[in-house]
Write a protein that holds these residues in place. Structure first.
Motif, PDB file in Angstrom:
ATOM      1  N   THR A  14      -2.975  -1.938  -1.150  1.00 24.33           N
ATOM      2  CA  THR A  14      -1.666  -1.973   0.363  1.00 24.33           C
ATOM      3  C   THR A  14      -2.309  -2.640   1.355  1.00 24.33           C
ATOM      4  O   THR A  14      -3.303  -1.532   2.190  1.00 24.33           O
ATOM      5  CB  THR A  14      -1.448  -0.587  -0.233  1.00 24.33           C
ATOM      6  N   GLU A  57       6.532   9.475  -7.231  1.00 27.18           N
ATOM      7  CA  GLU A  57       5.434   8.018  -6.991  1.00 27.18           C
ATOM      8  C   GLU A  57       4.626   8.171  -8.411  1.00 27.18           C
ATOM      9  O   GLU A  57       4.666   8.825  -8.858  1.00 27.18           O
ATOM     10  CB  GLU A  57       5.071   7.772  -6.059  1.00 27.18           C
ATOM     11  N   ASP A  58       3.782   6.623  -8.968  1.00 27.65           N
ATOM     12  CA  ASP A  58       3.436   6.739 -10.058  1.00 27.65           C
ATOM     13  C   ASP A  58       1.873   7.374  -9.340  1.00 27.65           C
ATOM     14  O   ASP A  58       0.983   7.613  -9.812  1.00 27.65           O
ATOM     15  CB  ASP A  58       3.365   5.282 -10.373  1.00 27.65           C
ATOM     16  N   ILE A  59       1.450   5.700  -8.766  1.00 28.74           N
ATOM     17  CA  ILE A  59       0.270   6.828  -8.325  1.00 28.74           C
ATOM     18  C   ILE A  59      -0.210   6.731  -6.460  1.00 28.74           C
ATOM     19  O   ILE A  59       0.145   5.442  -6.022  1.00 28.74           O
ATOM     20  CB  ILE A  59      -0.405   5.618  -8.695  1.00 28.74           C
ATOM     21  N   ILE A  60      -0.876   7.465  -6.257  1.00 31.65           N
ATOM     22  CA  ILE A  60      -1.120   7.709  -4.908  1.00 31.65           C
ATOM     23  C   ILE A  60      -2.898   6.896  -4.483  1.00 31.65           C
ATOM     24  O   ILE A  60      -3.333   7.714  -5.411  1.00 31.65           O
ATOM     25  CB  ILE A  60      -1.469   9.278  -3.960  1.00 31.65           C
ATOM     26  N   ASP A  61      -2.967   5.859  -3.700  1.00 39.36           N
ATOM     27  CA  ASP A  61      -3.345   5.132  -3.730  1.00 39.36           C
ATOM     28  C   ASP A  61      -4.257   5.107  -2.209  1.00 39.36           C
ATOM     29  O   ASP A  61      -4.929   6.123  -1.454  1.00 39.36           O
ATOM     30  CB  ASP A  61      -3.562   3.885  -4.113  1.00 39.36           C
ATOM     31  N   SER A  62      -3.924   4.444  -0.794  1.00 40.04           N
ATOM     32  CA  SER A  62      -4.261   4.500   0.076  1.00 40.04           C
ATOM     33  C   SER A  62      -3.852   5.838   0.864  1.00 40.04           C
ATOM     34  O   SER A  62      -3.561   6.411   1.821  1.00 40.04           O
ATOM     35  CB  SER A  62      -4.413   3.463   1.432  1.00 40.04           C
ATOM     36  N   GLY A  63      -2.599   5.782   0.386  1.00 43.18           N
ATOM     37  CA  GLY A  63      -1.671   6.441   0.679  1.00 43.18           C
ATOM     38  C   GLY A  63      -0.959   6.394   1.649  1.00 43.18           C
ATOM     39  O   GLY A  63       0.139   7.248   1.672  1.00 43.18           O
ATOM     40  N   ARG A  64      -0.401   5.338   2.495  1.00 40.98           N
ATOM     41  CA  ARG A  64       0.202   4.361   2.617  1.00 40.98           C
ATOM     42  C   ARG A  64       1.599   4.372   2.513  1.00 40.98           C
ATOM     43  O   ARG A  64       2.668   4.427   3.804  1.00 40.98           O
ATOM     44  CB  ARG A  64      -0.572   3.212   3.622  1.00 40.98           C
ATOM     45  N   THR A  65       1.609   3.616   0.883  1.00 37.73           N
ATOM     46  CA  THR A  65       3.092   3.663   1.279  1.00 37.73           C
ATOM     47  C   THR A  65       4.069   4.775   1.026  1.00 37.73           C
ATOM     48  O   THR A  65       4.870   5.254   1.668  1.00 37.73           O
ATOM     49  CB  THR A  65       2.956   3.328  -0.546  1.00 37.73           C
ATOM     50  N   LYS A  99      -5.928   8.308  -6.598  1.00 40.97           N
ATOM     51  CA  LYS A  99      -7.512   7.819  -6.507  1.00 40.97           C
ATOM     52  C   LYS A  99      -7.317   8.833  -5.274  1.00 40.97           C
ATOM     53  O   LYS A  99      -7.825   7.812  -4.326  1.00 40.97           O
ATOM     54  CB  LYS A  99      -7.095   6.934  -7.289  1.00 40.97           C
ATOM     55  N   VAL A 133     -10.201   3.742 -10.508  1.00 40.89           N
ATOM     56  CA  VAL A 133     -10.330   2.387 -11.126  1.00 40.89           C
ATOM     57  C   VAL A 133      -8.413   1.596 -11.373  1.00 40.89           C
ATOM     58  O   VAL A 133      -7.834   2.260 -10.979  1.00 40.89           O
ATOM     59  CB  VAL A 133     -10.297   2.804 -13.047  1.00 40.89           C
ATOM     60  N   PHE A 134      -8.288   0.521 -12.465  1.00 37.67           N
ATOM     61  CA  PHE A 134      -7.260   0.186 -12.131  1.00 37.67           C
ATOM     62  C   PHE A 134      -6.665   0.749 -12.795  1.00 37.67           C
ATOM     63  O   PHE A 134      -6.858  -0.420 -14.274  1.00 37.67           O
ATOM     64  CB  PHE A 134      -7.736  -1.556 -12.291  1.00 37.67           C
ATOM     65  N   VAL A 135      -5.093   0.871 -13.313  1.00 38.05           N
ATOM     66  CA  VAL A 135      -4.623   1.597 -14.093  1.00 38.05           C
ATOM     67  C   VAL A 135      -3.295   0.514 -14.676  1.00 38.05           C
ATOM     68  O   VAL A 135      -2.935   0.261 -13.384  1.00 38.05           O
ATOM     69  CB  VAL A 135      -4.473   3.227 -14.197  1.00 38.05           C
ATOM     70  N   ASP A 145       1.898  -1.621 -13.112  1.00 41.80           N
ATOM     71  CA  ASP A 145       1.438  -3.185 -13.876  1.00 41.80           C
ATOM     72  C   ASP A 145       0.314  -3.906 -13.172  1.00 41.80           C
ATOM     73  O   ASP A 145      -0.407  -3.025 -12.101  1.00 41.80           O
ATOM     74  CB  ASP A 145       2.838  -4.147 -13.242  1.00 41.80           C
TER      75      ASP A 145
HETATM   76  P1  IMP Z   1      -1.165   3.132  -2.026  1.00 40.14           P
HETATM   77  O1  IMP Z   1      -0.118   2.997  -0.353  1.00 40.14           O
HETATM   78  O2  IMP Z   1      -1.936   2.666  -1.231  1.00 40.14           O
HETATM   79  O3  IMP Z   1      -1.287   4.786  -2.011  1.00 40.14           O
HETATM   80  O4  IMP Z   1      -0.586   2.272  -2.552  1.00 40.14           O
HETATM   81  C1  IMP Z   1       0.421   3.100  -4.124  1.00 40.14           C
HETATM   82  C2  IMP Z   1       1.160   2.287  -4.467  1.00 40.14           C
HETATM   83  O5  IMP Z   1      -0.464   1.264  -5.346  1.00 40.14           O
HETATM   84  C3  IMP Z   1       1.112   2.549  -5.993  1.00 40.14           C
HETATM   85  O6  IMP Z   1       2.606   2.335  -6.382  1.00 40.14           O
HETATM   86  C4  IMP Z   1       1.204   0.987  -7.204  1.00 40.14           C
HETATM   87  O7  IMP Z   1       2.303   0.613  -6.933  1.00 40.14           O
HETATM   88  C5  IMP Z   1      -0.120   0.573  -6.414  1.00 40.14           C
HETATM   89  N1  IMP Z   1      -0.858   0.765  -7.638  1.00 40.14           N
HETATM   90  C6  IMP Z   1      -2.440   1.362  -6.579  1.00 40.14           C
HETATM   91  N2  IMP Z   1      -3.034   1.473  -7.552  1.00 40.14           N
HETATM   92  C7  IMP Z   1      -2.691   1.048  -8.942  1.00 40.14           C
HETATM   93  C8  IMP Z   1      -3.630   1.173  -9.819  1.00 40.14           C
HETATM   94  O8  IMP Z   1      -4.762   1.024 -10.599  1.00 40.14           O
HETATM   95  N3  IMP Z   1      -2.802   0.295 -10.755  1.00 40.14           N
HETATM   96  C9  IMP Z   1      -1.710  -0.379 -10.154  1.00 40.14           C
HETATM   97  N4  IMP Z   1      -0.640  -0.110  -9.225  1.00 40.14           N
HETATM   98  C10 IMP Z   1      -1.642   0.435  -8.325  1.00 40.14           C
END
Ligand code: IMP
Ligand code: MG
Length: 189
Positions: A84, A107-115, A139, A159-161, A167
């Motif tokens: 992101t 939300e489905d997944i938190i990654d960077s947290g920016r969304t 994550k 990991v990428f899920v 998706d």
């Molecule tokens: P963030 O803004 O970096 O936290 O991104 C969160 C968004 O990235 C999630 O809502 C997903 O749409 C997408 N994302 C992050 N990790 C994955 C993954 O492992 N598989 C699919 N989508 C992901």
């Protein structure tokens, strides 16, 4: 195992089971129980982030034991690859009023947290009574901004899920389990 374990897509990515249907169901039920307890007597609005969280939302609401309103947002982030970028925009906004109400972002997944940081700030502008976050997966190791889920299903490794709404290039959303794609094995046949 899981029905799709070892199944390879057109790109040759093997799928590995991360969470079975039973494990997901138990996580979702526990989250719904906590939410039902905490939001008793409150005016709860669930704001689901499309598309990834649609299956999570639909299972979660069936276990809630309180009246609830639901709405959806769709966000677009700009940048290359799976990461992101800094720039996020709303491409579909909520339609019901959240002023004075208790909002829970789904939300489905938190990654960077920016969304989530972007959406939480944006929703707060409408003067809700509270804005909290419920995420199925986290994550934590990938976090770039300070944001945490108030309700979290499960912390996972980097990991990428895919599956259960989540998706990879718009595929795999229909899978009832959650799988991870083996890193480095992409495109190997
Ligand atoms: P963030 O803004 O970096 O936290 O991104 C969160 C968004 O990235 C999630 O809502 C997903 O749409 C997408 N994302 C992050 N990790 C994955 C993954 O492992 N598989 C699919 N989508 C992901
Ligand atoms: Mg998403």
């Amino acid at each position: 195992m899981g029905f799709y374990t070892g199944v390879k897509d057109m790109e040759g990515c093997p799928l590995n089971l991360l969470l079975s249907r039973e494990q997901i169901a138990s996580i979702v039920k526990d989250l719904a129980d906590q939410i039902s307890k905490d939001y008793r007597e409150k005016e709860l609005v669930l704001v689901c982030i499309l598309k990834g969280a649609f299956m999570f939302l639909s299972d979660l609401i069936r276990h809630l034991r309180l009246p609830v309103q639901i709405d959806f947002v769709r966000l677009a982030s700009y940048g290359a690859g799976t990461k992101t970028s800094g720039r996020i925009e709303i491409t579909k906004d909520i339609e019901i009023s959240i002023k004075g109400k208790d909002v829970l972002i789904i939300e489905d997944i938190i990654d960077s947290g920016r969304t989530l940081q972007f959406l939480k700030d944006r929703l707060s502008l409408s003067n809700p009574r509270s804005v909290k976050i419920c995420a199925l997966l986290d994550k934590k190791a990938r976090r770039e901004v300070e944001i945490e889920a108030d309700y979290l299903g499960k912390e996972i490794d980097n990991v990428f899920v895919v599956g259960y709404g989540i998706d990879f290039n718009e595929t795999y959303r229909h899978l009832p389990e959650i799988y991870y794609i083996t890193p480095g094995n992409q495109r190997k046949k």
